[in-house]
Write a protein that holds these residues in place. Sequence first.
Motif, PDB file in Angstrom:
ATOM      1  N   LYS A  59      69.883 -96.260 -24.671  1.00  0.00           N
ATOM      2  CA  LYS A  59      71.255 -96.038 -25.139  1.00  0.00           C
ATOM      3  C   LYS A  59      71.297 -95.264 -26.460  1.00  0.00           C
ATOM      4  O   LYS A  59      72.283 -94.602 -26.778  1.00  0.00           O
ATOM      5  CB  LYS A  59      71.976 -97.376 -25.290  1.00  0.00           C
ATOM      6  N   GLU A 101      87.276-100.731 -20.575  1.00  0.00           N
ATOM      7  CA  GLU A 101      86.534-100.787 -21.837  1.00  0.00           C
ATOM      8  C   GLU A 101      86.705 -99.473 -22.608  1.00  0.00           C
ATOM      9  O   GLU A 101      86.867 -99.475 -23.834  1.00  0.00           O
ATOM     10  CB  GLU A 101      85.037-101.041 -21.576  1.00  0.00           C
ATOM     11  N   THR A 135      82.693-103.045 -27.509  1.00  0.00           N
ATOM     12  CA  THR A 135      81.517-103.871 -27.737  1.00  0.00           C
ATOM     13  C   THR A 135      81.516-105.169 -26.935  1.00  0.00           C
ATOM     14  O   THR A 135      82.420-105.978 -27.059  1.00  0.00           O
ATOM     15  CB  THR A 135      81.419-104.222 -29.244  1.00  0.00           C
ATOM     16  N   GLY A 136      80.497-105.310 -26.101  1.00  0.00           N
ATOM     17  CA  GLY A 136      80.237-106.570 -25.417  1.00  0.00           C
ATOM     18  C   GLY A 136      78.981-107.161 -26.035  1.00  0.00           C
ATOM     19  O   GLY A 136      79.025-107.892 -27.019  1.00  0.00           O
ATOM     20  N   GLY A 137      77.823-106.792 -25.465  1.00  0.00           N
ATOM     21  CA  GLY A 137      76.546-107.204 -26.052  1.00  0.00           C
ATOM     22  C   GLY A 137      76.205-106.415 -27.300  1.00  0.00           C
ATOM     23  O   GLY A 137      75.350-106.828 -28.088  1.00  0.00           O
ATOM     24  N   GLY A 138      76.828-105.252 -27.480  1.00  0.00           N
ATOM     25  CA  GLY A 138      76.630-104.458 -28.690  1.00  0.00           C
ATOM     26  C   GLY A 138      75.452-103.503 -28.659  1.00  0.00           C
ATOM     27  O   GLY A 138      75.114-102.891 -29.674  1.00  0.00           O
ATOM     28  N   THR A 139      74.836-103.343 -27.490  1.00  0.00           N
ATOM     29  CA  THR A 139      73.647-102.488 -27.406  1.00  0.00           C
ATOM     30  C   THR A 139      73.919-101.067 -27.897  1.00  0.00           C
ATOM     31  O   THR A 139      73.146-100.519 -28.688  1.00  0.00           O
ATOM     32  CB  THR A 139      73.164-102.352 -25.949  1.00  0.00           C
ATOM     33  N   GLY A 140      74.996-100.482 -27.421  1.00  0.00           N
ATOM     34  CA  GLY A 140      75.278 -99.086 -27.755  1.00  0.00           C
ATOM     35  C   GLY A 140      75.541 -98.891 -29.233  1.00  0.00           C
ATOM     36  O   GLY A 140      75.122 -97.889 -29.817  1.00  0.00           O
ATOM     37  N   PHE A 169      77.373 -96.051 -18.542  1.00  0.00           N
ATOM     38  CA  PHE A 169      76.309 -95.770 -19.504  1.00  0.00           C
ATOM     39  C   PHE A 169      75.163 -96.775 -19.423  1.00  0.00           C
ATOM     40  O   PHE A 169      74.138 -96.584 -20.064  1.00  0.00           O
ATOM     41  CB  PHE A 169      76.880 -95.724 -20.920  1.00  0.00           C
ATOM     42  N   LYS A 170      75.329 -97.828 -18.630  1.00  0.00           N
ATOM     43  CA  LYS A 170      74.229 -98.782 -18.453  1.00  0.00           C
ATOM     44  C   LYS A 170      72.996 -98.089 -17.863  1.00  0.00           C
ATOM     45  O   LYS A 170      71.875 -98.550 -18.040  1.00  0.00           O
ATOM     46  CB  LYS A 170      74.659 -99.931 -17.546  1.00  0.00           C
ATOM     47  N   GLY A 217      83.268-105.762 -19.117  1.00  0.00           N
ATOM     48  CA  GLY A 217      82.092-105.451 -19.944  1.00  0.00           C
ATOM     49  C   GLY A 217      82.218-106.000 -21.355  1.00  0.00           C
ATOM     50  O   GLY A 217      81.235-106.072 -22.091  1.00  0.00           O
ATOM     51  N   ASN A 259      78.156-103.703 -14.353  1.00  0.00           N
ATOM     52  CA  ASN A 259      77.594-102.353 -14.440  1.00  0.00           C
ATOM     53  C   ASN A 259      76.092-102.339 -14.705  1.00  0.00           C
ATOM     54  O   ASN A 259      75.378-101.477 -14.182  1.00  0.00           O
ATOM     55  CB  ASN A 259      78.313-101.562 -15.525  1.00  0.00           C
ATOM     56  N   THR A 272      82.845 -95.744 -21.487  1.00  0.00           N
ATOM     57  CA  THR A 272      81.536 -96.241 -21.079  1.00  0.00           C
ATOM     58  C   THR A 272      81.322 -96.275 -19.566  1.00  0.00           C
ATOM     59  O   THR A 272      80.198 -96.481 -19.102  1.00  0.00           O
ATOM     60  CB  THR A 272      81.316 -97.646 -21.673  1.00  0.00           C
ATOM     61  N   TYR A 320      86.598-100.164 -10.868  1.00  0.00           N
ATOM     62  CA  TYR A 320      87.421-101.351 -11.119  1.00  0.00           C
ATOM     63  C   TYR A 320      88.624-101.437 -10.186  1.00  0.00           C
ATOM     64  O   TYR A 320      89.467-102.290 -10.373  1.00  0.00           O
ATOM     65  CB  TYR A 320      87.925-101.357 -12.559  1.00  0.00           C
ATOM     66  N   TYR A 325      83.505 -97.898 -30.492  1.00  0.00           N
ATOM     67  CA  TYR A 325      82.641 -98.312 -29.401  1.00  0.00           C
ATOM     68  C   TYR A 325      83.109 -99.653 -28.825  1.00  0.00           C
ATOM     69  O   TYR A 325      83.259-100.632 -29.563  1.00  0.00           O
ATOM     70  CB  TYR A 325      81.200 -98.439 -29.935  1.00  0.00           C
TER      71      TYR A 325
HETATM   72  C1  LIG Z   1      78.307-103.283 -20.688  1.00  0.00           C
HETATM   73  C2  LIG Z   1      79.525-102.508 -20.920  1.00  0.00           C
HETATM   74  C3  LIG Z   1      80.107-102.415 -22.192  1.00  0.00           C
HETATM   75  C4  LIG Z   1      79.538-103.136 -23.383  1.00  0.00           C
HETATM   76  O1  LIG Z   1      78.324-102.561 -23.753  1.00  0.00           O
HETATM   77  P1  LIG Z   1      77.371-103.126 -24.878  1.00  0.00           P
HETATM   78  O2  LIG Z   1      76.577-101.983 -25.336  1.00  0.00           O
HETATM   79  O3  LIG Z   1      76.535-104.185 -24.259  1.00  0.00           O
HETATM   80  O4  LIG Z   1      78.258-103.695 -25.948  1.00  0.00           O
HETATM   81  C5  LIG Z   1      81.214-101.595 -22.343  1.00  0.00           C
HETATM   82  N1  LIG Z   1      81.749-100.939 -21.300  1.00  0.00           N
HETATM   83  C6  LIG Z   1      81.227-101.008 -20.059  1.00  0.00           C
HETATM   84  C7  LIG Z   1      81.876-100.249 -18.965  1.00  0.00           C
HETATM   85  C8  LIG Z   1      80.097-101.793 -19.824  1.00  0.00           C
HETATM   86  O5  LIG Z   1      79.582-101.851 -18.605  1.00  0.00           O
END
Ligand SMILES: *Cc1c(COP(=O)(O)O)cnc(C)c1O
Length: 390
Positions: A217, A353, A240-245, A113-114, A304, A140, A381, A387, A238
């Motif tokens: 997103k 993720e 969550t890494g950076g949390g954009t989505g 989804f990036k 992620g 990603n 995502t 992977y 969801y």
């Molecule tokens: C970047 C990523 C995430 C986290 O996304 P954010 O919107 O930044 O929290 C989750 N899953 C995958 C596969 C990613 O590449």
Amino acid sequence: MENIAHIKSLTCSRCENSFNPDQIQTYCRDCNAPLLTNYDLVSIKNQLDRDRICHRKKGMWRWMELLPVNDAQNIVSLGEGDTPLLRLNHVGQEIRTANLFLKDEALNPTGSFKARGLSAAVSKAREFGINQIVLPSAGNAGAALAAYAAQAGMDALIYMPASSPLSNIVESRIMGATVELIDGLIDQAGRLAERKSAEEGWFNMSTFKEPYRVEGKKIMGYEIAESFNWKLPDVILYPTGGGTGLVAMWKAFKELRALGWLETKKLPRMISVQAEGCAPIVKAIQAGRSACDPWENAQTIATGLCVPKSFADQLILKDIRESKGTAVSVSDNDITHWQQRLAQREGIFACPEGAATIAGLDKLIKQGSILQDETIVLFNTGSGLKYISS
Ligand SMILES: *Cc1c(COP(=O)(O)O)cnc(C)c1O
Ligand SMILES: [Zn+2]
């Protein structure tokens, strides 16, 4: 020139100061916080109805009035968006829930989804005449930037932790990006990108350090609304890494409400799923705090999610609470378990993720914080195929 822009302003997510959307912007230096894009929703509402968008050619850019590009000629697209919303009957039965859906973002260009965020941000960068972009990435995002930069004829430089999946390194390099592998984690990569930007003028497209990836997103939220006939699910989980989505979809739902396009007043509870080895959002939610401490010794197979401190931590926490959602962490073992179950029972090879969201759902159903008859949307995502070397 077809002018499609309806951007009214950019505002700081903390101090609410305004920034000029006709100039290149990054983030609010006073608050060290992200900027969010405001549209003239009244004029969009008057000129456009939701059914017209439904009848356009498929893809993210059919929502272009709600995206940041002014001139349609600047759009850089590889067919992102309009991913399937799949019903998970078998896994749903295993978890004892009747209305379980998965939005499968693996079908995007570059397998995650990036692509959505980078399509929007690279398009806007083209509009501003930017042609050198730097990005710190766990994988990603780098691959997605490489693809859109290739199509736009721009230079891309990606700082990636050496532990990133090999597929992303190969994918980025074959598309002409420069990949520098580093020993540290994503925060270390972030510092290198900041330096490249400050010293040599490369545009830094790091998560939330420019305003437009979140806009791309956001369209995930619009697609969900459309898929549920303008009603919305009860719960969204969801990873969550950076949390954009998460921030992006919450923004989408509020825009949809302002546009008058929803058939419901109730917005979904937004639930953040993190890995036990890196769960700063979960910790802050449980402690009732409004900001995160950087997570030490972060480690998980879900690369992620390996973000020790998101640049948008306060915004993520605010949105989760506003939605009456929560946050949950899951172990790498649970992630692997559900990755296998999802593959065997539904034929979907999710990224770790994505599998984490099922593990989180299982936990929350057992705890009683999600009810068995609620309508639930999980997010895969990215593709598990990215992977297999790790
Ligand atoms: C970047 C990523 C995430 C986290 O996304 P954010 O919107 O930044 O929290 C989750 N899953 C995958 C596969 C990613 O590449
Ligand atoms: Zn500010």
